[in-house]
Design a protein around this motif. Sequence first.
Motif, PDB file in Angstrom:
ATOM      1  N   GLY A  42     -13.392  -4.621   3.799  1.00 45.62           N
ATOM      2  CA  GLY A  42     -13.830  -5.765   4.581  1.00 45.62           C
ATOM      3  C   GLY A  42     -12.724  -6.583   5.224  1.00 45.62           C
ATOM      4  O   GLY A  42     -12.993  -7.636   5.809  1.00 45.62           O
ATOM      5  N   LYS A  43     -11.479  -6.101   5.134  1.00 48.69           N
ATOM      6  CA  LYS A  43     -10.357  -6.842   5.687  1.00 48.69           C
ATOM      7  C   LYS A  43      -9.597  -5.998   6.712  1.00 48.69           C
ATOM      8  O   LYS A  43      -9.812  -4.799   6.829  1.00 48.69           O
ATOM      9  CB  LYS A  43      -9.426  -7.283   4.569  1.00 48.69           C
ATOM     10  CG  LYS A  43     -10.065  -8.265   3.592  1.00 48.69           C
ATOM     11  CD  LYS A  43      -9.053  -8.852   2.634  1.00 48.69           C
ATOM     12  CE  LYS A  43      -9.684  -9.881   1.720  1.00 48.69           C
ATOM     13  NZ  LYS A  43      -8.699 -10.481   0.784  1.00 48.69           N
ATOM     14  N   GLY A  44      -8.691  -6.649   7.411  1.00 53.04           N
ATOM     15  CA  GLY A  44      -7.900  -5.954   8.416  1.00 53.04           C
ATOM     16  C   GLY A  44      -6.725  -5.209   7.822  1.00 53.04           C
ATOM     17  O   GLY A  44      -6.453  -5.286   6.616  1.00 53.04           O
ATOM     18  N   LEU A  45      -6.021  -4.487   8.676  1.00 49.85           N
ATOM     19  CA  LEU A  45      -4.866  -3.725   8.238  1.00 49.85           C
ATOM     20  C   LEU A  45      -3.704  -4.679   7.941  1.00 49.85           C
ATOM     21  O   LEU A  45      -3.387  -5.544   8.749  1.00 49.85           O
ATOM     22  CB  LEU A  45      -4.471  -2.733   9.330  1.00 49.85           C
ATOM     23  CG  LEU A  45      -3.488  -1.635   8.959  1.00 49.85           C
ATOM     24  CD1 LEU A  45      -4.087  -0.714   7.902  1.00 49.85           C
ATOM     25  CD2 LEU A  45      -3.118  -0.837  10.206  1.00 49.85           C
ATOM     26  N   GLU A  46      -3.077  -4.498   6.789  1.00 56.77           N
ATOM     27  CA  GLU A  46      -1.973  -5.359   6.353  1.00 56.77           C
ATOM     28  C   GLU A  46      -0.708  -4.533   6.187  1.00 56.77           C
ATOM     29  O   GLU A  46      -0.693  -3.551   5.432  1.00 56.77           O
ATOM     30  CB  GLU A  46      -2.339  -6.010   5.007  1.00 56.77           C
ATOM     31  CG  GLU A  46      -1.229  -6.829   4.385  1.00 56.77           C
ATOM     32  CD  GLU A  46      -1.493  -7.187   2.925  1.00 56.77           C
ATOM     33  OE1 GLU A  46      -0.790  -8.089   2.410  1.00 56.77           O
ATOM     34  OE2 GLU A  46      -2.390  -6.584   2.303  1.00 56.77           O
ATOM     35  N   TRP A  47       0.359  -4.931   6.863  1.00 59.61           N
ATOM     36  CA  TRP A  47       1.642  -4.272   6.670  1.00 59.61           C
ATOM     37  C   TRP A  47       2.152  -4.578   5.261  1.00 59.61           C
ATOM     38  O   TRP A  47       2.075  -5.724   4.802  1.00 59.61           O
ATOM     39  CB  TRP A  47       2.636  -4.765   7.709  1.00 59.61           C
ATOM     40  CG  TRP A  47       4.038  -4.272   7.513  1.00 59.61           C
ATOM     41  CD1 TRP A  47       4.566  -3.079   7.912  1.00 59.61           C
ATOM     42  CD2 TRP A  47       5.105  -4.966   6.855  1.00 59.61           C
ATOM     43  NE1 TRP A  47       5.887  -2.981   7.548  1.00 59.61           N
ATOM     44  CE2 TRP A  47       6.232  -4.140   6.895  1.00 59.61           C
ATOM     45  CE3 TRP A  47       5.201  -6.210   6.231  1.00 59.61           C
ATOM     46  CZ2 TRP A  47       7.454  -4.495   6.345  1.00 59.61           C
ATOM     47  CZ3 TRP A  47       6.415  -6.578   5.679  1.00 59.61           C
ATOM     48  CH2 TRP A  47       7.533  -5.724   5.737  1.00 59.61           C
ATOM     49  N   VAL A  48       2.700  -3.567   4.581  1.00 56.30           N
ATOM     50  CA  VAL A  48       3.140  -3.714   3.188  1.00 56.30           C
ATOM     51  C   VAL A  48       4.658  -3.584   3.065  1.00 56.30           C
ATOM     52  O   VAL A  48       5.302  -4.403   2.411  1.00 56.30           O
ATOM     53  CB  VAL A  48       2.464  -2.648   2.304  1.00 56.30           C
ATOM     54  CG1 VAL A  48       3.056  -2.625   0.904  1.00 56.30           C
ATOM     55  CG2 VAL A  48       0.964  -2.882   2.249  1.00 56.30           C
ATOM     56  N   GLU A  89      -5.754  -6.951  -6.564  1.00 58.92           N
ATOM     57  CA  GLU A  89      -5.660  -7.247  -5.130  1.00 58.92           C
ATOM     58  C   GLU A  89      -4.837  -6.213  -4.357  1.00 58.92           C
ATOM     59  O   GLU A  89      -4.756  -6.281  -3.126  1.00 58.92           O
ATOM     60  CB  GLU A  89      -5.077  -8.651  -4.898  1.00 58.92           C
ATOM     61  CG  GLU A  89      -3.781  -8.932  -5.619  1.00 58.92           C
ATOM     62  CD  GLU A  89      -3.988  -9.663  -6.946  1.00 58.92           C
ATOM     63  OE1 GLU A  89      -4.928  -9.303  -7.705  1.00 58.92           O
ATOM     64  OE2 GLU A  89      -3.198 -10.592  -7.218  1.00 58.92           O
ATOM     65  N   ASP A  90      -4.239  -5.264  -5.037  1.00 56.33           N
ATOM     66  CA  ASP A  90      -3.564  -4.151  -4.359  1.00 56.33           C
ATOM     67  C   ASP A  90      -4.540  -3.040  -3.962  1.00 56.33           C
ATOM     68  O   ASP A  90      -4.153  -2.081  -3.288  1.00 56.33           O
ATOM     69  CB  ASP A  90      -2.483  -3.550  -5.257  1.00 56.33           C
ATOM     70  CG  ASP A  90      -1.335  -4.500  -5.527  1.00 56.33           C
ATOM     71  OD1 ASP A  90      -0.873  -4.550  -6.683  1.00 56.33           O
ATOM     72  OD2 ASP A  90      -0.905  -5.205  -4.589  1.00 56.33           O
ATOM     73  N   THR A  91      -5.793  -3.175  -4.363  1.00 54.87           N
ATOM     74  CA  THR A  91      -6.805  -2.174  -4.039  1.00 54.87           C
ATOM     75  C   THR A  91      -6.985  -2.052  -2.532  1.00 54.87           C
ATOM     76  O   THR A  91      -7.065  -3.062  -1.828  1.00 54.87           O
ATOM     77  CB  THR A  91      -8.138  -2.542  -4.703  1.00 54.87           C
ATOM     78  OG1 THR A  91      -7.982  -2.436  -6.125  1.00 54.87           O
ATOM     79  CG2 THR A  91      -9.258  -1.613  -4.245  1.00 54.87           C
ATOM     80  N   GLY A  92      -7.078  -0.806  -2.052  1.00 62.41           N
ATOM     81  CA  GLY A  92      -7.306  -0.577  -0.634  1.00 62.41           C
ATOM     82  C   GLY A  92      -6.932   0.829  -0.230  1.00 62.41           C
ATOM     83  O   GLY A  92      -6.459   1.624  -1.053  1.00 62.41           O
ATOM     84  N   MET A  93      -7.149   1.118   1.041  1.00 60.20           N
ATOM     85  CA  MET A  93      -6.708   2.389   1.607  1.00 60.20           C
ATOM     86  C   MET A  93      -5.279   2.193   2.111  1.00 60.20           C
ATOM     87  O   MET A  93      -5.009   1.256   2.848  1.00 60.20           O
ATOM     88  CB  MET A  93      -7.624   2.791   2.756  1.00 60.20           C
ATOM     89  CG  MET A  93      -7.345   4.175   3.312  1.00 60.20           C
ATOM     90  SD  MET A  93      -7.817   5.475   2.157  1.00 60.20           S
ATOM     91  CE  MET A  93      -9.594   5.492   2.418  1.00 60.20           C
ATOM     92  N   TYR A  94      -4.399   3.068   1.689  1.00 63.25           N
ATOM     93  CA  TYR A  94      -2.997   2.973   2.055  1.00 63.25           C
ATOM     94  C   TYR A  94      -2.652   4.026   3.101  1.00 63.25           C
ATOM     95  O   TYR A  94      -2.995   5.204   2.949  1.00 63.25           O
ATOM     96  CB  TYR A  94      -2.112   3.148   0.816  1.00 63.25           C
ATOM     97  CG  TYR A  94      -2.027   1.899  -0.026  1.00 63.25           C
ATOM     98  CD1 TYR A  94      -3.132   1.442  -0.744  1.00 63.25           C
ATOM     99  CD2 TYR A  94      -0.856   1.141  -0.088  1.00 63.25           C
ATOM    100  CE1 TYR A  94      -3.068   0.281  -1.502  1.00 63.25           C
ATOM    101  CE2 TYR A  94      -0.775  -0.016  -0.852  1.00 63.25           C
ATOM    102  CZ  TYR A  94      -1.893  -0.441  -1.552  1.00 63.25           C
ATOM    103  OH  TYR A  94      -1.827  -1.590  -2.306  1.00 63.25           O
TER     104      TYR A  94
END
Length: 118
Positions: A42-48, A89-94
Amino acid sequence: EEQLVESGGGVVQPGGSLRLSCVASGFVFDSFQMSWARQAPGKGLEWVSGTTTTGRTTYYADSVRGRFTISRDNIKNTLLLQMNALKPEDTGMYYCTRGSAFTASGLRGQGTQVTVSS
């Protein structure tokens, strides 16, 4: 065909570790800065995190600095992300991305899912 293929994701408990890999093909890998980015549900792409062409200089988002380590092997055309002390909160598609050490722009792979849950 220019391609990035990520792997290494999975389900891990909080505090655990994962190591992501991205194998590049179809282009001259050591000519490009590279980054990792993520997208939570549900969120945008975040640079890591990102790295220069040689891998000598690395950059991190505040949210992961001190826990994640980016590296690259220009012989094996591979970008790595060692993730320690994982949080929910690190959960997501990488995704690994090509072209910038500071932004999630350019060519992108299909992603690898990371889920941090107890």
